[in-house]
Design an enzyme around this catalytic site. Sequence first.
Site, PDB file in Angstrom:
ATOM      1  N   GLY A   1       0.818  -1.206   0.000  1.00  0.00           N
ATOM      2  CA  GLY A   1       0.000   0.000   0.000  1.00  0.00           C
ATOM      3  C   GLY A   1       0.850   1.254   0.000  1.00  0.00           C
TER       4      GLY A   1
ATOM      5  CD  GLU B   1      -0.334 -12.622  -8.069  1.00  0.00           C
ATOM      6  OE1 GLU B   1       0.332 -13.635  -8.287  1.00  0.00           O
ATOM      7  OE2 GLU B   1      -1.439 -12.397  -8.611  1.00  0.00           O
TER       8      GLU B   1
ATOM      9  CE  LYS C   1     -11.126   9.926   7.258  1.00  0.00           C
ATOM     10  NZ  LYS C   1      -9.785  10.532   7.167  1.00  0.00           N
TER      11      LYS C   1
ATOM     12  CE  LYS D   1      -6.900   1.900  10.380  1.00  0.00           C
ATOM     13  NZ  LYS D   1      -5.526   1.417  10.223  1.00  0.00           N
TER      14      LYS D   1
ATOM     15  CB  VAL E   1      -1.236  10.159   3.495  1.00  0.00           C
ATOM     16  CG1 VAL E   1       0.101  10.177   2.770  1.00  0.00           C
ATOM     17  CG2 VAL E   1      -1.044   9.771   4.962  1.00  0.00           C
ATOM     18  CG  LEU E   2      -1.572  16.118   0.782  1.00  0.00           C
ATOM     19  CD1 LEU E   2      -0.617  17.285   0.892  1.00  0.00           C
ATOM     20  CD2 LEU E   2      -2.825  16.529   0.034  1.00  0.00           C
ATOM     21  N   GLY E   3      -1.772  12.298  -1.844  1.00  0.00           N
ATOM     22  CA  GLY E   3      -1.253  11.444  -2.906  1.00  0.00           C
ATOM     23  C   GLY E   3      -1.360   9.963  -2.635  1.00  0.00           C
TER      24      GLY E   3
ATOM     25  CD  GLU F   1     -17.808  11.775   3.538  1.00  0.00           C
ATOM     26  OE1 GLU F   1     -16.932  11.379   2.749  1.00  0.00           O
ATOM     27  OE2 GLU F   1     -18.672  12.617   3.227  1.00  0.00           O
TER      28      GLU F   1
END
Length: 274
Positions: free
Chosen positions: A14, A37, A127, A138, A158-160, A249
Amino acid sequence: MIKNKRIVICGGAGTIGSELARQLSKNNKIFILDNNESGVFNIVQELKDYWIRPRVGDIRDRATIKDLFEDFKPQLIINAAALKHVHFSQIYPRDYVDTNIIGNLNLLEEAKRWECLEKYIFISTDKVHSKSIMGSTKKCSEAITTAMGGIAVRFGNVLGSRGSLIPIWEEKINKGEAITITDERMTRYMMTIEEACTLVIKATEEGKGGEVFILDMGKPIKILELAQNLVKSMSRNIPIEIIGIRPGEVLDEKLMTDEEEKQAIKQEEFFIIK
């Protein structure tokens, strides 16, 4: 600096896991576990000059976890494997419980059987204080991890990262399509992939066990302003549509509750709760 360690990175294909592999592979032996994979193949090819071993598998499978410990005898485990999308968690809660709670517990329970393991790090999210299923899973795993002597690291968006706003917006802008935000008042904490992973590594170095490390992410950013700046930077005349908040949200994320703020100790880039 973390050196000469056997490190397992769960979710190693990831966004966060693969960047941790890049930063840690220079001085350590890395074992990547991920159920993607193609992603596993790509990161192993990228880091082929370093000591890196792959396993395509799932933290929800106890047999896989047992094999991992028997084969590699890890000294450090970083669990970045998770399901993360708030909207989907409201539709498929069981999948999020199985991965974000049961999968993490599988790792922790197996880790208790092995004296080789020195530290266990769980990647969490800001969150945890929302009302979403994802945030609740979490939060539960933060409590389990710290109660069992592990370290939780909590940070915001996290940007991107894969599936995050910026890549989705960029694709829409390139196609000439309108980009969407849920509410013009919405704010989020933001940081880069490299910043997040560097600070995770620092928390791994400094944590003793039983703490939550909360990264100081400065002030939250308005999502509308982020969208406007992106459209301007790409020199396109693209409309921005407001679609409304979806189930689970919230307008604003909180890094800490009021009670946590009273307990937290500020240490360089972190707030630490023991």
